[in-house]
Enzyme design. Structure first.
Site, PDB file in Angstrom:
ATOM      1  N   SER A  98      17.218  28.314  25.475  1.00 17.96           N
ATOM      2  CA  SER A  98      17.968  29.559  25.313  1.00 17.96           C
ATOM      3  C   SER A  98      19.465  29.360  25.510  1.00 17.96           C
ATOM      4  O   SER A  98      20.265  29.971  24.798  1.00 17.96           O
ATOM      5  CB  SER A  98      17.422  30.654  26.231  1.00 17.96           C
ATOM      6  OG  SER A  98      17.298  30.194  27.536  1.00 17.96           O
ATOM      7  N   TYR A 136      12.546  30.520  22.241  1.00 13.16           N
ATOM      8  CA  TYR A 136      13.385  30.794  23.413  1.00 13.16           C
ATOM      9  C   TYR A 136      14.252  32.058  23.300  1.00 13.16           C
ATOM     10  O   TYR A 136      14.610  32.637  24.318  1.00 13.16           O
ATOM     11  CB  TYR A 136      14.273  29.579  23.710  1.00 13.16           C
ATOM     12  CG  TYR A 136      13.478  28.370  24.139  1.00 13.16           C
ATOM     13  CD1 TYR A 136      12.947  28.284  25.416  1.00 13.16           C
ATOM     14  CD2 TYR A 136      13.232  27.323  23.247  1.00 13.16           C
ATOM     15  CE1 TYR A 136      12.211  27.189  25.816  1.00 13.16           C
ATOM     16  CE2 TYR A 136      12.493  26.221  23.639  1.00 13.16           C
ATOM     17  CZ  TYR A 136      11.980  26.158  24.920  1.00 13.16           C
ATOM     18  OH  TYR A 136      11.235  25.076  25.314  1.00 13.16           O
ATOM     19  N   ALA A 224      21.436  33.980  29.162  1.00 12.33           N
ATOM     20  CA  ALA A 224      21.551  33.723  27.721  1.00 12.33           C
ATOM     21  C   ALA A 224      21.296  34.982  26.883  1.00 12.33           C
ATOM     22  O   ALA A 224      22.005  35.245  25.901  1.00 12.33           O
ATOM     23  CB  ALA A 224      20.589  32.608  27.329  1.00 12.33           C
ATOM     24  N   LYS A 275      22.545  28.424  43.469  1.00 10.12           N
ATOM     25  CA  LYS A 275      22.164  29.846  43.375  1.00 10.12           C
ATOM     26  C   LYS A 275      20.728  30.015  42.881  1.00 10.12           C
ATOM     27  O   LYS A 275      20.100  31.050  43.131  1.00 10.12           O
ATOM     28  CB  LYS A 275      23.156  30.629  42.511  1.00 10.12           C
ATOM     29  CG  LYS A 275      23.336  30.162  41.076  1.00 10.12           C
ATOM     30  CD  LYS A 275      22.327  30.710  40.123  1.00 10.12           C
ATOM     31  CE  LYS A 275      22.376  29.971  38.802  1.00 10.12           C
ATOM     32  NZ  LYS A 275      21.327  30.348  37.865  1.00 10.12           N
TER      33      LYS A 275
HETATM   34  N1  LIG Z   1      19.103  30.179  29.975  1.00 10.31           N
HETATM   35  C1  LIG Z   1      20.175  30.541  30.637  1.00 10.31           C
HETATM   36  O1  LIG Z   1      20.472  31.741  30.757  1.00 10.31           O
HETATM   37  C2  LIG Z   1      21.053  29.490  31.236  1.00 10.31           C
HETATM   38  C3  LIG Z   1      20.612  28.195  31.434  1.00 10.31           C
HETATM   39  N2  LIG Z   1      21.424  27.268  31.981  1.00 10.31           N
HETATM   40  C4  LIG Z   1      20.970  25.905  32.238  1.00 10.31           C
HETATM   41  O2  LIG Z   1      20.814  25.201  31.011  1.00 10.31           O
HETATM   42  C5  LIG Z   1      19.813  24.187  31.154  1.00 10.31           C
HETATM   43  C6  LIG Z   1      18.840  24.344  30.023  1.00 10.31           C
HETATM   44  O3  LIG Z   1      18.237  25.581  30.214  1.00 10.31           O
HETATM   45  P1  LIG Z   1      17.663  26.514  29.068  1.00 10.31           P
HETATM   46  O4  LIG Z   1      18.326  26.323  27.784  1.00 10.31           O
HETATM   47  O5  LIG Z   1      17.625  27.858  29.631  1.00 10.31           O
HETATM   48  O6  LIG Z   1      16.174  25.914  29.021  1.00 10.31           O
HETATM   49  P2  LIG Z   1      14.921  26.389  28.191  1.00 10.31           P
HETATM   50  O7  LIG Z   1      13.769  26.320  29.094  1.00 10.31           O
HETATM   51  O8  LIG Z   1      15.219  27.658  27.502  1.00 10.31           O
HETATM   52  O9  LIG Z   1      14.806  25.232  27.096  1.00 10.31           O
HETATM   53  C7  LIG Z   1      14.797  23.879  27.426  1.00 10.31           C
HETATM   54  C8  LIG Z   1      15.162  23.116  26.172  1.00 10.31           C
HETATM   55  O10 LIG Z   1      15.350  21.734  26.504  1.00 10.31           O
HETATM   56  C9  LIG Z   1      14.539  20.962  25.629  1.00 10.31           C
HETATM   57  N3  LIG Z   1      14.131  19.734  26.292  1.00 10.31           N
HETATM   58  C10 LIG Z   1      13.314  19.589  27.341  1.00 10.31           C
HETATM   59  N4  LIG Z   1      13.180  18.297  27.648  1.00 10.31           N
HETATM   60  C11 LIG Z   1      13.931  17.612  26.750  1.00 10.31           C
HETATM   61  C12 LIG Z   1      14.179  16.243  26.511  1.00 10.31           C
HETATM   62  N5  LIG Z   1      13.625  15.294  27.284  1.00 10.31           N
HETATM   63  N6  LIG Z   1      14.999  15.898  25.512  1.00 10.31           N
HETATM   64  C13 LIG Z   1      15.542  16.839  24.735  1.00 10.31           C
HETATM   65  N7  LIG Z   1      15.351  18.166  24.873  1.00 10.31           N
HETATM   66  C14 LIG Z   1      14.539  18.527  25.877  1.00 10.31           C
HETATM   67  C15 LIG Z   1      13.362  21.854  25.301  1.00 10.31           C
HETATM   68  O11 LIG Z   1      12.736  21.407  24.121  1.00 10.31           O
HETATM   69  P3  LIG Z   1      11.191  21.758  23.800  1.00 10.31           P
HETATM   70  O12 LIG Z   1      11.168  23.196  23.419  1.00 10.31           O
HETATM   71  O13 LIG Z   1      10.871  20.830  22.699  1.00 10.31           O
HETATM   72  O14 LIG Z   1      10.407  21.490  25.067  1.00 10.31           O
HETATM   73  C16 LIG Z   1      14.093  23.173  25.113  1.00 10.31           C
HETATM   74  O15 LIG Z   1      14.683  23.239  23.856  1.00 10.31           O
HETATM   75  C17 LIG Z   1      19.180  24.418  32.540  1.00 10.31           C
HETATM   76  O16 LIG Z   1      19.710  23.501  33.459  1.00 10.31           O
HETATM   77  C18 LIG Z   1      19.610  25.825  32.911  1.00 10.31           C
HETATM   78  O17 LIG Z   1      19.728  25.995  34.309  1.00 10.31           O
HETATM   79  C19 LIG Z   1      22.696  27.577  32.283  1.00 10.31           C
HETATM   80  C20 LIG Z   1      23.188  28.845  32.092  1.00 10.31           C
HETATM   81  C21 LIG Z   1      22.390  29.902  31.598  1.00 10.31           C
HETATM   82  O1  LIG Z   2      21.937  30.335  35.218  1.00 13.62           O
HETATM   83  C1  LIG Z   2      21.583  31.344  34.699  1.00 13.62           C
HETATM   84  C2  LIG Z   2      22.464  32.509  34.538  1.00 13.62           C
HETATM   85  O2  LIG Z   2      23.744  32.243  34.924  1.00 13.62           O
HETATM   86  C3  LIG Z   2      20.207  31.470  34.211  1.00 13.62           C
HETATM   87  O3  LIG Z   2      19.400  31.633  35.308  1.00 13.62           O
HETATM   88  P1  LIG Z   2      17.872  31.227  35.210  1.00 13.62           P
HETATM   89  O4  LIG Z   2      17.852  29.747  34.952  1.00 13.62           O
HETATM   90  O5  LIG Z   2      17.312  31.613  36.541  1.00 13.62           O
HETATM   91  O6  LIG Z   2      17.289  32.005  34.093  1.00 13.62           O
END
Ligand SMILES: NC(=O)C1=CN([C@@H]2O[C@H](COP(=O)(O)OP(=O)(O)OC[C@H]3O[C@@H](n4cnc5c(N)ncnc54)[C@H](OP(=O)(O)O)[C@@H]3O)[C@@H](O)[C@H]2O)C=CC1
Ligand SMILES: O=C(CO)COP(=O)(O)O
Length: 440
Positions: A98, A136, A224, A275
């Protein structure tokens, strides 16, 4: 003339002037005199206009139409930008979850050359065909200018900045995979976590795997889904490189997203990682229907733990007062959009950790972060009672209510220890706490 009447007249005059300015700028753009969104101030004028109209609307309820204003802003963002636009910046976003999707979409809308790399080939095909990230971010159509790529080399070569948005468990592997294709690109971590067992932050991993590469970390209250809904949001880019800070600001700054700068990489990164622990505890507390006083206490004592841990890791405690500290703590501790909050809530309602993770089906970094920070704090003698308590509930099967009541009995403490230091050292308190003894 009464003071009120005079004030109203001044206000009306200011509104008319603002409206004229906004109209003039809009006309300039329509007539083909190209101006970038950043430099023209069109969006600022629109928002200004909205605010002023809002002020007037106290007297004329029909004057404001938020949908119309949002549409105008969105239309402006979708127009091709002039030579000052950041579309010269070539960006790759690694990770099709996401956050990678939301950020790459924002950059594409901003006029950047933006490519989202996703590891699954079929997902890339589906993204290209439907322009929706069905797994996502279902229901959100992505900008037509956003490119999708499955081949890592194609995604990262010839780019200016590579944003990494994979979970912390995949961060090192991802850097290793892109290393052969690097030729001057900067790296920006969007990941909020710590590597299992090594306690490395993402900046540590970048320095270990890509020594000498220019890098930064971005973190802030950035759920997100809210970003996809154009809810005004802000984030922080931390880097030693002023150029990179500025490039990231230009690439992602828009009418709905502001980027602030910092040079405290560890502080910004730790805010985003730590956090998540407290979002889990707040989700759990919510399942017990606690009151607002309790939530406020939990949130501020969490902040005390975060800054204590930050200082021990070389961060500036004041950084935790910014968006990546207090800001993100507030957002994730108060929203069910946070996956960490949801995990805590499910645990509080009696689900096992395995069942909660399975039900979530997305990344919740906090689960691993609790383990890492609990261990590290014990080792270094950093007083982190909430983290230890949460660890006891989740990993040692202790009853949440009993653990919470124990927390309330943990002695006389000063409020902000950077203002009034404690009588007892944090190390001594931590030793007592982890030995299961009251500290008084
Ligand atoms: N979502 C949010 O609101 C926010 C998230 N973040 C941070 O961003 C990071 C990613 O989170 P988020 O996008 O939410 O995660 P999601 O759970 O939404 O998605 C994870 C993504 O990473 C991919 N992935 C997992 N393992 C691998 C790998 N080994 N190689 C390549 N791609 C891989 C997954 O692919 P597949 O679907 O194929 O498993 C998927 O596309 C986290 O650290 C999170 O804390 C930061 C700010 C906000
Ligand atoms: O980091 C985030 C918002 O700032 C997203 O939080 P979560 O990973 O708990 O969804």
């Amino acid at each position: 003339m009464s003071a009120d009447k005079k004030n109203n007249e001044v206000e009306d005059k200011e509104m008319d002037q603002a409206q004229t300015a906004a109209n003039t700028e809009a006309t300039d753009t329509e007539s083909g005199e190209e101006k970038s969104v950043f430099n023209s101030g069109i969006l600022a004028s629109l928002f200004d206009k909205a605010t002023k109209v809002g002020a007037k609307a106290k007297r004329d309820q029909s004057a404001i139409n938020p949908e119309e204003i949002e549409k105008t802003v969105r239309d402006n963002m979708s127009k091709p930008k002039g030579s000052n636009a950041p579309h010269q910046l070539r960006l790759a976003f690694l990770g099709g979850g996401s956050f990678g999707t939301a950020m790459s979409n924002l950059a594409a809308r901003n006029g950047c050359d933006s490519t989202l790399w996703v590891r699954n080939k079929r997902t890339v095909k589906s993204l290209q065909k439907n322009r929706v990230n069905k797994k996502y971010l279902p229901g959100y159509t992505l900008d037509e200018r956003l490119k999708f790529e499955h081949d890592l080399k194609t995604a990262v070569q010839d780019k200016d900045i590579i944003f990494v948005a994979v979970p912390s468990s995949a961060f090192r592997e991802t850097l290793k995979n892109i290393r052969p294709y690097l030729s001057g690109q900067s790296i920006v971590s969007l990941t909020k976590g710590m590597e299992k067992d090594t306690f490395s932050l993402m900046s540590d991993i970048i320095e270990q795997e890509l020594p000498g590469v220019n890098f930064g970390v971005m973190s802030g209250p950035n759920l997100a889904v809210e970003i996809m809904q154009n809810m005004p949001s802000a984030s922080v880019i931390a880097s030693d490189s002023e150029l990179l800070r500025h490039a990231v600001q230009s690439a992602l700054h828009s009418a709905f997203f502001r980027i602030f700068a910092s040079d405290d990489i560890k502080g910004v990164e730790l805010g985003g990682a730590l956090k998540n622990i407290y979002a889990i505890s707040m989700g759990m507390a919510a399942s017990y229907n606690v009151g607002e006083n309790t939530k406020a206490m939990l949130l501020t004592r969490a902040l005390a733990e975060m800054s204590r841990f930050g200082v021990a890791s070389g961060a500036n405690p004041l950084t935790f007062l910014g968006l990546s500290g207090v800001g993100d703590l507030y957002a994730t501790c108060s929203s069910e959009l946070s996956r960490n909050y949801r995990i805590g809530n499910m645990l509080g309602k009696g689900l096992s950790l395995e069942a909660a993770i399975k039900k979530l089906g997305q990344t919740a970094e906090g689960v691993n972060t609790i383990q890492q920070v609990h261990e590290k704090a014990m080792k270094l003698g950093i007083y982190m009672p909430i983290t230890h308590a949460l660890h006891a509930v989740i990993f040692d099967d202790q009853a949440a209510l009993g653990v919470a009541l124990n927390l309330m009995e943990s002695g006389f403490r000063s409020d902000v220890e950077f203002v009034m230091p404690h009588e007892y050292s944090n190390e001594a308190l931590n030793a007592q706490m982890t030995a299961g003894m009251p500290d008084q």
